[in-house]
Design a protein around this motif. Structure first.
Motif, short mmCIF file in Angstrom:
data_model
loop_
_atom_site.label_atom_id
_atom_site.label_comp_id
_atom_site.label_asym_id
_atom_site.label_seq_id
_atom_site.Cartn_x
_atom_site.Cartn_y
_atom_site.Cartn_z
N ARG A 116 -66.28 10.84 45.35
CA ARG A 116 -64.95 10.37 44.97
C ARG A 116 -64.87 8.85 44.98
O ARG A 116 -64.13 8.27 44.19
CB ARG A 116 -63.91 10.98 45.92
N ASP A 117 -65.60 8.22 45.89
CA ASP A 117 -65.60 6.75 45.90
C ASP A 117 -66.19 6.19 44.61
O ASP A 117 -65.66 5.22 44.05
CB ASP A 117 -66.41 6.24 47.10
N ALA A 118 -67.27 6.80 44.13
CA ALA A 118 -67.86 6.33 42.88
C ALA A 118 -66.90 6.55 41.71
O ALA A 118 -66.80 5.71 40.81
CB ALA A 118 -69.19 7.05 42.63
N VAL A 119 -66.19 7.68 41.71
CA VAL A 119 -65.23 7.94 40.64
C VAL A 119 -64.10 6.92 40.67
O VAL A 119 -63.66 6.41 39.62
CB VAL A 119 -64.68 9.38 40.77
N ALA A 120 -63.63 6.58 41.87
CA ALA A 120 -62.55 5.59 41.99
C ALA A 120 -63.01 4.22 41.48
O ALA A 120 -62.28 3.53 40.74
CB ALA A 120 -62.09 5.50 43.44
N GLN A 121 -64.22 3.80 41.85
CA GLN A 121 -64.72 2.51 41.37
C GLN A 121 -65.01 2.56 39.87
O GLN A 121 -64.84 1.56 39.16
CB GLN A 121 -65.99 2.13 42.13
N LEU A 122 -65.42 3.72 39.39
CA LEU A 122 -65.67 3.86 37.96
C LEU A 122 -64.38 3.77 37.17
O LEU A 122 -64.33 3.14 36.09
CB LEU A 122 -66.38 5.19 37.70
N LYS A 123 -63.31 4.34 37.69
CA LYS A 123 -62.01 4.25 37.02
C LYS A 123 -61.48 2.82 37.03
O LYS A 123 -60.76 2.42 36.11
CB LYS A 123 -61.00 5.17 37.71
N ALA A 124 -61.84 2.04 38.06
CA ALA A 124 -61.39 0.66 38.11
C ALA A 124 -62.12 -0.22 37.10
O ALA A 124 -61.58 -1.25 36.68
CB ALA A 124 -61.59 0.10 39.52
N LYS A 125 -63.31 0.17 36.70
CA LYS A 125 -64.10 -0.65 35.78
C LYS A 125 -64.05 -0.15 34.34
O LYS A 125 -64.28 -0.93 33.42
CB LYS A 125 -65.56 -0.69 36.25
N LEU A 126 -63.80 1.14 34.13
CA LEU A 126 -63.81 1.71 32.78
C LEU A 126 -62.56 2.56 32.57
O LEU A 126 -62.04 3.16 33.52
CB LEU A 126 -65.05 2.58 32.56
N PRO A 127 -62.07 2.66 31.33
CA PRO A 127 -60.92 3.54 31.04
C PRO A 127 -61.37 4.99 30.90
O PRO A 127 -61.43 5.55 29.80
CB PRO A 127 -60.39 2.97 29.72
N LEU A 128 -61.67 5.62 32.02
CA LEU A 128 -62.21 6.98 31.98
C LEU A 128 -61.23 7.98 31.38
O LEU A 128 -61.62 8.89 30.64
CB LEU A 128 -62.60 7.43 33.40
N LEU A 129 -59.95 7.83 31.70
CA LEU A 129 -58.96 8.78 31.19
C LEU A 129 -58.88 8.73 29.67
O LEU A 129 -58.71 9.77 29.02
CB LEU A 129 -57.59 8.49 31.81
N GLU A 130 -59.02 7.57 29.10
CA GLU A 130 -59.02 7.47 27.64
C GLU A 130 -60.33 7.99 27.05
O GLU A 130 -60.33 8.59 25.97
CB GLU A 130 -58.82 6.01 27.24
N MET A 131 -61.44 7.77 27.74
CA MET A 131 -62.74 8.24 27.23
C MET A 131 -62.80 9.76 27.16
O MET A 131 -63.32 10.32 26.18
CB MET A 131 -63.87 7.70 28.11
N TYR A 132 -62.28 10.42 28.19
CA TYR A 132 -62.35 11.87 28.21
C TYR A 132 -61.07 12.53 27.72
O TYR A 132 -60.96 13.76 27.76
CB TYR A 132 -62.65 12.36 29.63
N GLY A 133 -60.12 11.74 27.26
CA GLY A 133 -58.90 12.29 26.68
C GLY A 133 -58.78 12.00 25.20
O GLY A 133 -57.67 11.77 24.69
N GLN A 134 -59.91 11.99 24.47
CA GLN A 134 -59.91 11.70 23.04
C GLN A 134 -59.10 12.75 22.28
O GLN A 134 -59.14 13.95 22.59
CB GLN A 134 -61.36 11.69 22.50
N ARG A 135 -58.37 12.30 21.28
CA ARG A 135 -57.56 13.24 20.49
C ARG A 135 -58.40 14.15 19.63
O ARG A 135 -57.99 15.28 19.32
CB ARG A 135 -56.59 12.45 19.61
N ASP A 136 -59.59 13.67 19.20
CA ASP A 136 -60.43 14.51 18.36
C ASP A 136 -61.22 15.54 19.17
O ASP A 136 -61.95 16.34 18.59
CB ASP A 136 -61.40 13.65 17.54
N ALA A 137 -61.10 15.52 20.50
CA ALA A 137 -61.76 16.52 21.33
C ALA A 137 -60.94 17.80 21.33
O ALA A 137 -59.73 17.80 21.10
CB ALA A 137 -61.95 15.99 22.74
N ASP A 138 -61.60 18.91 21.62
CA ASP A 138 -60.90 20.19 21.61
C ASP A 138 -60.08 20.34 22.87
O ASP A 138 -60.24 19.61 23.85
CB ASP A 138 -61.90 21.34 21.47
N PHE A 139 -59.19 21.31 22.84
CA PHE A 139 -58.21 21.46 23.91
C PHE A 139 -58.82 21.98 25.21
O PHE A 139 -58.20 21.92 26.26
CB PHE A 139 -57.09 22.41 23.46
#
Length: 434
Positions: free
Chosen positions: A146-169
């Motif tokens: 979880r620490d790595a995920v938190a630091q990764l979210k601080a450096k990259l827009p993870l929510l936008e990367m994995y929330g692409q509109r062209d991805a399936d539901f």
């Protein structure tokens, strides 16, 4: 189950018609039951007559083609319902599922201390003390923490990367499988980021999946940087723990040496003596010389009293002897006096000198220990070396459509076969009671 015995009665009750022009109902019967054998026809007719409404039952109405087509349609719906998971999987994998790109990188965590391959028992001991494999597991667990995920979210827009509109539901985040909380997002990333270690080679492999090739590469590069930061923090803590104790001991020894030297300097300034022992040696030599001179004077006095007792020099020799005795007594008093005598000063000086000598030895020992601690820390330092850099994928490897579809189909088929065996067993056990 007994075969329905309505066939002969049905045939006897059919109206007789001329050859070449069958009734309309019979024509529809032939069209609807052309694909069935005799047993299936009898069963279908019996089932239709049993479940038909009360007003429509009877010999003349049992052969309606509309009812037969309904029977066939119901069986088709049953088969469709049985294989519905396969149809849904085919629809998802072939028409809905979005492409996912996977990047892979490999790294190894090693220490500067390597086992000696020449020795026997020494090699086994050093191999048992080797920590590179354990440190690889430390980095592996950290990259999926979880620490790595938190630091990764601080450096990259993870929510936008994995929330692409062209991805399936189903594959994107958030979805009906994963909510919008941090814990749900952490669980979602466990499927997108995987790290595993190979014991035989000691190499760890990092795999990252994303909906875009650039995003997968960026996430992998950032994760490797976070792993290197973790190794650097471990090395800093190792140096701090291993060298810090030696440094504190050295500082304490140096402070003690400074205090001893200061005390000795204050003593010299107060007593106006650089080295009381040298003064004591000088006084001893002086007393020895005065004692020799006194002995010579006394010998002369004795000789003169024996030869010429009325000589005028005798009085001078006696005065000289008395003066020498008084001088010797004063010099001895300077050494043996309890208040400000030289003996007490020598005792204080020797105590301060011993303290300074002990402080010097402690400083030397602490310096040697510091050198050894630094050498040990340097041998235990960790290094994360990238063997394979994260690449930019140009071909989507996920989802594996045909394999997933085949897996669902095989599982669906097994479930259908198990259900058919269960129903057949129930019918066989119920047949003797009818």
């Amino acid at each position: 189950m007994k075969r329905p015995a309505c066939n002969h009665r049905l045939a006897s009750r059919l109206p007789r018609v001329k050859v070449g022009r069958p009734p309309a109902g019979v024509g529809r019967l032939g069209a609807g039951m052309s694909g069935l054998n005799m047993a299936d026809r009898d069963g279908a007719i019996s089932w239709a007559d049993q479940w038909a409404p009360a007003g429509t039952r009877g010999p003349g109405r049992r052969l309606s083609g509309l009812r037969l087509r309904a029977i066939m349609g119901s069986r088709l719906l049953i088969w469709l319902a049985l294989f519905l998971p396969t149809f849904l999987a085919a629809t998802y994998f072939l028409f809905i599922a979005a492409d996912q790109y996977e990047t892979e990188s490999r790294f190894v965590v090693r220490s500067a201390a390597k086992p000696d391959m020449s020795g026997g028992l020494a090699f086994l001991v050093q191999l048992g003390l080797a920590r590179s494999q354990d440190d690889s597991f430390i980095v592996q667990n950290y990259l999926t923490s979880r620490d790595a995920v938190a630091q990764l979210k601080a450096k990259l827009p993870l929510l936008e990367m994995y929330g692409q509109r062209d991805a399936d539901f189903i594959a994107r985040y958030p979805s009906f499988l994963f909510g919008r909380t941090d814990e749900e997002f952490y669980r979602y990333l466990q499927y997108a980021i995987t790290v595993f270690h190979t014991d035989k080679t000691g190499i760890s492999t990092l795999r990252v999946k994303a909906f875009r090739p650039d995003d997968a590469q960026k996430i992998a590069v950032t994760l490797l940087s976070l792993g290197e930061d973790l190794v650097n923090r471990i090395n800093h803590r190792l140096r701090t723990d291993a060298v810090g104790n030696s440094l504190s001991q050295l500082e304490a020894a140096q402070q003690r040496l400074i205090q001893a030297q200061t005390a000795l300097t204050e003593f010299r300034n107060r007593e106006l003596i650089v080295d009381p022992t040298q003064n004591a040696v000088a006084l001893s030599e002086l007393i020895s010389r005065l004692s020799g001179e006194l002995a010579a004077t006394r010998a002369q006095v004795t000789e003169m009293m024996t030869g010429s007792a009325s000589s005028p020099q005798l009085l001078g020799l006696r005065r000289k002897a008395t003066a020498l005795e008084e001088q010797i007594a004063r010099e001895r008093a300077r050494i043996a006096s309890s208040a400000d005598g030289l003996a007490a000063r020598i005792a204080d000086y020797e105590r301060l000198s011993l303290e300074r000598e002990f402080a010097n030895r402690m400083v030397g020992s602490a310096e040697e220990e510091l050198v050894r601690a630094r050498a040990d820390a340097a041998r235990q330092l960790l290094y994360l070396e990238r063997i394979v850099e994260p690449n930019k994928p140009d071909y989507s490897t996920e989802p594996r459509r045909w394999r997933g579809l085949l897996t669902v189909f095989v599982g669906n088929l097994l479930l259908v076969m198990i259900g058919w065996l269960v129903i057949s067993g129930i019918r066989e056990h119920a047949a003797p009671h009818e």
